[in-house]
Design a protein around this motif. Structure first.
Motif, PDB file in Angstrom:
ATOM      1  N   GLN A  18       0.821  -1.214   0.000  1.00 19.42           N
ATOM      2  CA  GLN A  18       0.000   0.000   0.000  1.00 19.42           C
ATOM      3  C   GLN A  18       0.852   1.260   0.000  1.00 19.42           C
ATOM      4  O   GLN A  18       0.526   2.239  -0.684  1.00 19.42           O
ATOM      5  CB  GLN A  18      -0.937  -0.005   1.211  1.00 19.42           C
ATOM      6  CG  GLN A  18      -2.031  -1.060   1.142  1.00 19.42           C
ATOM      7  CD  GLN A  18      -2.979  -0.850  -0.021  1.00 19.42           C
ATOM      8  OE1 GLN A  18      -3.329   0.290  -0.355  1.00 19.42           O
ATOM      9  NE2 GLN A  18      -3.395  -1.933  -0.651  1.00 19.42           N
ATOM     10  N   LEU A  19       1.958   1.241   0.738  1.00 22.72           N
ATOM     11  CA  LEU A  19       2.845   2.407   0.752  1.00 22.72           C
ATOM     12  C   LEU A  19       3.376   2.694  -0.648  1.00 22.72           C
ATOM     13  O   LEU A  19       3.526   3.865  -1.041  1.00 22.72           O
ATOM     14  CB  LEU A  19       4.014   2.175   1.716  1.00 22.72           C
ATOM     15  CG  LEU A  19       3.702   2.222   3.210  1.00 22.72           C
ATOM     16  CD1 LEU A  19       4.943   1.843   4.014  1.00 22.72           C
ATOM     17  CD2 LEU A  19       3.208   3.605   3.632  1.00 22.72           C
ATOM     18  N   LEU A  20       3.660   1.651  -1.405  1.00 22.45           N
ATOM     19  CA  LEU A  20       4.192   1.817  -2.757  1.00 22.45           C
ATOM     20  C   LEU A  20       3.211   2.542  -3.671  1.00 22.45           C
ATOM     21  O   LEU A  20       3.618   3.129  -4.679  1.00 22.45           O
ATOM     22  CB  LEU A  20       4.554   0.453  -3.356  1.00 22.45           C
ATOM     23  CG  LEU A  20       5.816  -0.200  -2.792  1.00 22.45           C
ATOM     24  CD1 LEU A  20       5.895  -1.665  -3.196  1.00 22.45           C
ATOM     25  CD2 LEU A  20       7.060   0.550  -3.261  1.00 22.45           C
ATOM     26  N   THR A 135       2.191   6.145  17.302  1.00 19.14           N
ATOM     27  CA  THR A 135       0.890   5.730  16.767  1.00 19.14           C
ATOM     28  C   THR A 135       0.750   4.248  17.049  1.00 19.14           C
ATOM     29  O   THR A 135       1.607   3.450  16.649  1.00 19.14           O
ATOM     30  CB  THR A 135       0.791   5.987  15.251  1.00 19.14           C
ATOM     31  OG1 THR A 135       0.932   7.387  14.991  1.00 19.14           O
ATOM     32  CG2 THR A 135      -0.565   5.512  14.720  1.00 19.14           C
ATOM     33  N   LEU A 136      -0.309   3.874  17.729  1.00 23.07           N
ATOM     34  CA  LEU A 136      -0.554   2.470  18.055  1.00 23.07           C
ATOM     35  C   LEU A 136      -1.716   1.958  17.220  1.00 23.07           C
ATOM     36  O   LEU A 136      -2.774   2.591  17.155  1.00 23.07           O
ATOM     37  CB  LEU A 136      -0.880   2.311  19.546  1.00 23.07           C
ATOM     38  CG  LEU A 136       0.175   2.815  20.527  1.00 23.07           C
ATOM     39  CD1 LEU A 136      -0.325   2.658  21.962  1.00 23.07           C
ATOM     40  CD2 LEU A 136       1.495   2.083  20.340  1.00 23.07           C
ATOM     41  N   MET A 177      -6.294  -4.073   6.841  1.00 25.67           N
ATOM     42  CA  MET A 177      -5.548  -3.484   7.952  1.00 25.67           C
ATOM     43  C   MET A 177      -4.243  -2.875   7.442  1.00 25.67           C
ATOM     44  O   MET A 177      -3.839  -1.791   7.865  1.00 25.67           O
ATOM     45  CB  MET A 177      -5.278  -4.534   9.024  1.00 25.67           C
ATOM     46  CG  MET A 177      -6.516  -4.935   9.790  1.00 25.67           C
ATOM     47  SD  MET A 177      -6.090  -5.873  11.263  1.00 25.67           S
ATOM     48  CE  MET A 177      -7.727  -6.336  11.822  1.00 25.67           C
ATOM     49  N   GLY A 178      -3.569  -3.597   6.520  1.00 24.94           N
ATOM     50  CA  GLY A 178      -2.343  -3.054   5.934  1.00 24.94           C
ATOM     51  C   GLY A 178      -2.597  -1.753   5.204  1.00 24.94           C
ATOM     52  O   GLY A 178      -1.807  -0.803   5.299  1.00 24.94           O
ATOM     53  N   GLU A 179      -3.718  -1.692   4.497  1.00 26.44           N
ATOM     54  CA  GLU A 179      -4.082  -0.469   3.778  1.00 26.44           C
ATOM     55  C   GLU A 179      -4.343   0.674   4.749  1.00 26.44           C
ATOM     56  O   GLU A 179      -3.884   1.812   4.540  1.00 26.44           O
ATOM     57  CB  GLU A 179      -5.326  -0.739   2.927  1.00 26.44           C
ATOM     58  CG  GLU A 179      -5.791   0.443   2.108  1.00 26.44           C
ATOM     59  CD  GLU A 179      -7.034   0.138   1.290  1.00 26.44           C
ATOM     60  OE1 GLU A 179      -7.651   1.098   0.779  1.00 26.44           O
ATOM     61  OE2 GLU A 179      -7.402  -1.049   1.176  1.00 26.44           O
ATOM     62  N   ALA A 180      -5.073   0.387   5.816  1.00 24.84           N
ATOM     63  CA  ALA A 180      -5.383   1.424   6.806  1.00 24.84           C
ATOM     64  C   ALA A 180      -4.113   1.924   7.489  1.00 24.84           C
ATOM     65  O   ALA A 180      -3.953   3.134   7.711  1.00 24.84           O
ATOM     66  CB  ALA A 180      -6.358   0.867   7.842  1.00 24.84           C
ATOM     67  N   THR A 186       1.071   7.696   6.190  1.00 24.09           N
ATOM     68  CA  THR A 186       1.369   8.706   5.168  1.00 24.09           C
ATOM     69  C   THR A 186       0.533   9.964   5.339  1.00 24.09           C
ATOM     70  O   THR A 186       0.566  10.853   4.489  1.00 24.09           O
ATOM     71  CB  THR A 186       1.138   8.130   3.761  1.00 24.09           C
ATOM     72  OG1 THR A 186      -0.182   7.572   3.667  1.00 24.09           O
ATOM     73  CG2 THR A 186       2.155   7.038   3.448  1.00 24.09           C
ATOM     74  N   SER A 187      -0.226  10.046   6.424  1.00 19.74           N
ATOM     75  CA  SER A 187      -0.988  11.261   6.705  1.00 19.74           C
ATOM     76  C   SER A 187      -0.261  12.082   7.765  1.00 19.74           C
ATOM     77  O   SER A 187       0.571  11.565   8.515  1.00 19.74           O
ATOM     78  CB  SER A 187      -2.397  10.912   7.192  1.00 19.74           C
ATOM     79  OG  SER A 187      -2.351  10.232   8.428  1.00 19.74           O
ATOM     80  N   THR A 188      -0.570  13.349   7.805  1.00 26.25           N
ATOM     81  CA  THR A 188       0.056  14.232   8.798  1.00 26.25           C
ATOM     82  C   THR A 188      -0.598  13.994  10.153  1.00 26.25           C
ATOM     83  O   THR A 188      -1.823  14.123  10.295  1.00 26.25           O
ATOM     84  CB  THR A 188      -0.116  15.703   8.394  1.00 26.25           C
ATOM     85  OG1 THR A 188       0.483  15.899   7.111  1.00 26.25           O
ATOM     86  CG2 THR A 188       0.547  16.613   9.418  1.00 26.25           C
ATOM     87  N   THR A 189       0.219  13.607  11.133  1.00 19.88           N
ATOM     88  CA  THR A 189      -0.298  13.299  12.465  1.00 19.88           C
ATOM     89  C   THR A 189       0.465  14.087  13.515  1.00 19.88           C
ATOM     90  O   THR A 189       1.695  14.108  13.498  1.00 19.88           O
ATOM     91  CB  THR A 189      -0.160  11.791  12.759  1.00 19.88           C
ATOM     92  OG1 THR A 189      -0.850  11.057  11.757  1.00 19.88           O
ATOM     93  CG2 THR A 189      -0.751  11.452  14.122  1.00 19.88           C
TER      94      THR A 189
END
Length: 287
Positions: A18-20, A135-136, A177-180, A186-189
């Motif tokens: 998913q990161l790719l 992040t957990l 779950m991997g996608e989430a 990759t979001s600003t947290t």
């Protein structure tokens, strides 16, 4: 830069796939034990770091120039907490900007029968004490594990025989779950975040049997087993007594409602409803 540990495992692979799709490959790195298992990652251009959770120096080398580290829980249950501490210590030494961890969504850790699950929460505590932004990801049981639980294709002949009572589980596919997780990474947290990644509905093994019956056209029944005879049966199949107790402890926690947690986090991170039981089992069993 995002470093994914345990990157050749099933969840690690799902996250990296998913990161790719979301960031340039130059921003993705993988920490693996065996380079031969990372051939596909290498072909895609992912930076590979070789090492183990028991080798702090390899961890420290891998974390140089990293901004985020995703610690995927180790599979060595007896030594998992110590190994995770090595990863967290290396991340702190490298001054990474965020550490993420794949934990477990359980209703009441203080009343668990399967005490090995406590290692996840000990790891969470160690992360919090480290002072690193975190992040957990507290994950529910993978729907992908259902075939293993019920005996694969033999379920269509023997039915389901487990000491899970009427316990329910908010099952979700590992790929989702991997996608989430990738979406969150990759979001600003800002600040510290805990996600509970569960399905949008919980299911009993009665529901699993009903779904398999509808999908296959064969009658699949669920028979709640008694705990002691079930454990004896496992030992009779050749499992060590300690392994049999772990399995029965895990299933007893399901019977006690530990896995009956429904939260909206997975749906929010996916931007859609998670895959429901019938559709998921259809995919897993290729029915």
């Amino acid at each position: 830069m995002i470093l994914v540990t345990g990157a050749t495992g099933q969840l690690g692979t799902a996250v990296i796939n998913q990161l790719l799709q979301k960031v340039p490959v130059s921003q993705i790195a993988a920490f693996v034990r065996d380079e031969t298992k990372a051939v596909n990652l290498i072909k895609q251009g992912v930076t590979i770091h070789i090492g183990t959770y028991d080798d702090p120096q390899s961890l420290e080398r891998a974390m140089q120039a990293m901004e985020t580290v995703l610690l995927i829980a180790g599979t060595d249950e007896e030594n998992r907490v110590r190994q995770h501490q090595h990863v967290i210590d290396a991340a702190k030494k490298a001054r990474i900007q965020r550490i993420a961890y794949t934990s477990r969504a359980l209703k009441d850790p203080s009343t668990l029968v399967n005490r090995l699950m406590e290692g996840h929460f000990q790891t969470e505590d160690y992360i919090k004490a480290s002072g690193l932004p975190y992040t957990l990801f507290q994950n529910s049981l993978y729907m992908d594990a259902i075939p293993q639980f019920v005996g694969g294709d033999a379920v269509f002949e023997r039915g389901i025989y487990l000491p899970a009572g009427q316990g329910r589980v908010a099952l979700a596919l590992r790929s989702e779950m991997g996608e989430a997780i990738a979406n969150a990474l990759t979001s600003t947290t800002e600040g510290n975040v805990t996600y509970q990644l569960t399905g949008s509905k919980s299911y009993s093994f009665y529901d699993v049997a009903t779904a398999l019956t509808a999908l296959s056209g064969k009658s699949v029944t669920y028979t709640p087993a008694e705990l002691s005879p079930f454990e004896t049966q496992l030992i009779g199949r050749g499992l060590a007594a300690v392994v049999a107790r772990r399995i029965t402890g895990f299933i007893t926690d399901i019977a006690n409602g530990q896995e009956d947690i429904i939260r909206p986090d997975l749906e929010r991170l996916l931007g859609r409803k998670p895959t429901a039981l019938n559709q998921g089992l259809n995919l897993l069993y290729k029915l």
